[in-house]
Design an enzyme around this catalytic site. Sequence first.
Site, PDB file in Angstrom:
ATOM      1  N   CYS A  18       1.184  -1.255   0.155  1.00  0.00           N
ATOM      2  CA  CYS A  18       0.114  -0.184  -0.070  1.00  0.00           C
ATOM      3  C   CYS A  18       1.168   1.017  -0.070  1.00  0.00           C
ATOM      4  CB  CYS A  18      -0.935  -0.649   1.393  1.00  0.00           C
ATOM      5  SG  CYS A  18      -2.467   1.112   0.816  1.00  0.00           S
TER       6      CYS A  18
ATOM      7  N   ASP B 215     -10.054  -3.737  -6.643  1.00  0.00           N
ATOM      8  CA  ASP B 215      -9.069  -2.151  -5.333  1.00  0.00           C
ATOM      9  C   ASP B 215      -9.946  -1.385  -5.801  1.00  0.00           C
ATOM     10  OD1 ASP B 215      -7.646  -0.349  -3.954  1.00  0.00           O
ATOM     11  OD2 ASP B 215      -6.081  -2.136  -4.192  1.00  0.00           O
TER      12      ASP B 215
ATOM     13  N   HIS C 128      -7.761  -4.514  -2.379  1.00  0.00           N
ATOM     14  CA  HIS C 128      -6.905  -3.481  -1.392  1.00  0.00           C
ATOM     15  C   HIS C 128      -6.440  -4.650  -0.189  1.00  0.00           C
ATOM     16  CE1 HIS C 128      -3.702  -0.307  -1.520  1.00  0.00           C
ATOM     17  NE2 HIS C 128      -4.215   0.079   0.248  1.00  0.00           N
TER      18      HIS C 128
END
Length: 245
Positions: free
Chosen positions: A132, A179, A212
Amino acid sequence: MANESRPCPCDIGDRFDYGGRGQEVQVEHIKAYVCKAPASTDKAVVVIHDVFGWQLPNTRYMADMLAANGYIAICPDFFVGQEAWKPSNDWASFDDWLKTRNAGKIDKEVDVIVKYLSEQCGAKKIGVIGFCWGGAAVQHLMLKNPHLKTGVSLYGVIRFFEGRSNLLHPTFFIFAEKDDYIPLEQVTLLEQKLKQNCKVDYEVKIYPGQTHGFVHRKREDINPQDKPYIEEGRKDMINWLNKYL
């Protein structure tokens, strides 16, 4: 698309109940978590945390997995003492919080860690992985750091470094099909730019049905339908590191 009131969908996922096999050390001005391989090795991997910081058990679990696969793994506090994001924080304040934690401004810390790995741990070949926020940091480092041999960016936020794709080192990009934070158009655009400008090995892989954070924030036992992809993502990451380190 991402919910505008929550600029990062980083709910913590399944917070692992995990203590870690490594130890915490102080490296100059940086605290870090280090886990060493069972046998001596000259290969090391820097693990760059997500917005939840260097103490998240999930990230330490990934560092320990790298160590079990024969690497010295180190997860430094790249926020350097500033508070990590908490799930209970007000998402409206996220953008302001992020301004003081720039994934493109960690070069000084990386240099300190690389020096530590070389001088204190005997590392000769050093790679980097990140999740991330840390995945974006990997993109940044692969564009400019001469000392790192390879990188794996896991759902790294593309918009932080849009338009820059002349990588110095082989880089593997892991993305999730569903995501909310990284639309697939951005991934397609990244691929096009890499194709045009990139002179080194790279791979962009999208994992079907995943969201995600899937590689380090989902527990296989709670998400049986995702288990094959979680395991595949982890295996792909290790294989890439094995190939280039």
